[in-house]
Design a protein around this motif. Sequence first.
Motif, PDB file in Angstrom:
ATOM      1  N   GLU A   1     -22.343 -31.912   1.346  1.00  0.00           N
ATOM      2  CA  GLU A   1     -21.471 -32.572   0.370  1.00  0.00           C
ATOM      3  C   GLU A   1     -21.101 -31.615  -0.760  1.00  0.00           C
ATOM      4  O   GLU A   1     -19.957 -31.599  -1.232  1.00  0.00           O
ATOM      5  N   ASN A   2     -22.057 -30.814  -1.200  1.00  0.00           N
ATOM      6  CA  ASN A   2     -21.831 -29.846  -2.271  1.00  0.00           C
ATOM      7  C   ASN A   2     -22.979 -28.836  -2.264  1.00  0.00           C
ATOM      8  O   ASN A   2     -23.877 -28.913  -1.410  1.00  0.00           O
ATOM      9  N   LYS A   3     -22.949 -27.904  -3.200  1.00  0.00           N
ATOM     10  CA  LYS A   3     -23.987 -26.855  -3.248  1.00  0.00           C
ATOM     11  C   LYS A   3     -25.354 -27.445  -3.566  1.00  0.00           C
ATOM     12  O   LYS A   3     -26.384 -26.962  -3.077  1.00  0.00           O
ATOM     13  N   GLU A   4     -25.396 -28.488  -4.377  1.00  0.00           N
ATOM     14  CA  GLU A   4     -26.676 -29.126  -4.704  1.00  0.00           C
ATOM     15  C   GLU A   4     -27.321 -29.730  -3.462  1.00  0.00           C
ATOM     16  O   GLU A   4     -28.542 -29.693  -3.304  1.00  0.00           O
ATOM     17  N   ALA A   5     -26.493 -30.279  -2.563  1.00  0.00           N
ATOM     18  CA  ALA A   5     -27.019 -30.853  -1.327  1.00  0.00           C
ATOM     19  C   ALA A   5     -27.647 -29.773  -0.450  1.00  0.00           C
ATOM     20  O   ALA A   5     -28.678 -29.997   0.197  1.00  0.00           O
ATOM     21  N   LEU A   6     -27.044 -28.601  -0.430  1.00  0.00           N
ATOM     22  CA  LEU A   6     -27.627 -27.481   0.321  1.00  0.00           C
ATOM     23  C   LEU A   6     -28.942 -27.053  -0.316  1.00  0.00           C
ATOM     24  O   LEU A   6     -29.937 -26.818   0.385  1.00  0.00           O
ATOM     25  N   LEU A   7     -28.965 -26.974  -1.646  1.00  0.00           N
ATOM     26  CA  LEU A   7     -30.201 -26.593  -2.330  1.00  0.00           C
ATOM     27  C   LEU A   7     -31.308 -27.599  -2.050  1.00  0.00           C
ATOM     28  O   LEU A   7     -32.473 -27.222  -1.891  1.00  0.00           O
ATOM     29  N   LEU A   8     -30.960 -28.862  -1.971  1.00  0.00           N
ATOM     30  CA  LEU A   8     -31.960 -29.891  -1.670  1.00  0.00           C
ATOM     31  C   LEU A   8     -32.610 -29.616  -0.318  1.00  0.00           C
ATOM     32  O   LEU A   8     -33.827 -29.776  -0.162  1.00  0.00           O
ATOM     33  N   THR A   9     -31.819 -29.206   0.665  1.00  0.00           N
ATOM     34  CA  THR A   9     -32.371 -28.859   1.975  1.00  0.00           C
ATOM     35  C   THR A   9     -33.365 -27.714   1.851  1.00  0.00           C
ATOM     36  O   THR A   9     -34.446 -27.740   2.456  1.00  0.00           O
ATOM     37  N   LEU A  10     -33.021 -26.714   1.068  1.00  0.00           N
ATOM     38  CA  LEU A  10     -33.928 -25.584   0.880  1.00  0.00           C
ATOM     39  C   LEU A  10     -35.193 -25.996   0.128  1.00  0.00           C
ATOM     40  O   LEU A  10     -36.294 -25.552   0.459  1.00  0.00           O
ATOM     41  N   VAL A  11     -35.042 -26.835  -0.891  1.00  0.00           N
ATOM     42  CA  VAL A  11     -36.205 -27.316  -1.651  1.00  0.00           C
ATOM     43  C   VAL A  11     -37.149 -28.101  -0.747  1.00  0.00           C
ATOM     44  O   VAL A  11     -38.372 -27.952  -0.820  1.00  0.00           O
TER      45      VAL A  11
ATOM     46  N   PRO B   1     -30.602 -33.303 -10.528  1.00  0.00           N
ATOM     47  CA  PRO B   1     -31.055 -34.675 -10.261  1.00  0.00           C
ATOM     48  C   PRO B   1     -31.678 -34.882  -8.886  1.00  0.00           C
ATOM     49  O   PRO B   1     -32.767 -35.456  -8.775  1.00  0.00           O
ATOM     50  N   THR B   2     -30.998 -34.444  -7.826  1.00  0.00           N
ATOM     51  CA  THR B   2     -31.504 -34.734  -6.479  1.00  0.00           C
ATOM     52  C   THR B   2     -32.750 -33.920  -6.153  1.00  0.00           C
ATOM     53  O   THR B   2     -33.704 -34.443  -5.556  1.00  0.00           O
TER      54      THR B   2
END
Length: 216
Positions: free
Chosen positions: A38-48, A101-102
């Motif tokens: 959805e956005n860069k934050e969503a990708l970061l969430l996967t990495l986190v 947030p996520t």
Amino acid sequence: MLYAAVQLFLENGYEKTTTASIARAAGMAPSSFFAAFENKEALLLTLVKTMFSSQFENTGVILGENADPLLIYGVETSLQMYIAEMSEPLRELYVVGYTLPTTSEYIYLSTAKKLQFIFAEYMGTAELKDYYEMDIASAGITRGFMAKKCDMYFTMEDKLRRFLKCCFTLYKVPEGKQEKIIEQVLKLDLKSMAEKIIADTVKKAEEGFESVLNDI
């Protein structure tokens, strides 16, 4: 695309890495990024999720199955400090992970049960909800110490002592027990352990994060 993101985050940091640059590094058109995330934050969430999913378990394996849960907590959180100190892009990546947030919500939810297991002996009748709320506080402590770069006046040992003391005090660990665990943590070769974690993370990226993608 995940592999490309890991490489770019490690080289340039989170903020300077754009979705278009991630897609191009993956050999795709810039618009292709949004077909996957959805956005860069969503990708970061996967990495986190990848980094945090087995953090306590991996530390437990290193220390042994009979290790004191407090020691596992101390080593795991201290390793995060070491990783953040290895480079400015890594520092930014961790600080952003504890801020957005996520990603921060994932950290609170995924660690609350572990914190309950670790600190139940000292926290009396505290419930899971209490640990979730207290993790907001301990995550804030973690983020603050990560953001502060070490120097000759604030060495890594100083940082770890102060950081662990703050967290253990928050969870009502007795003073004597705190000192014992902190000394045990500082005797370990945390730097080498942190370097191995980063190498393993990159290796997982190279392998395609298959298990994470299957979960998604």
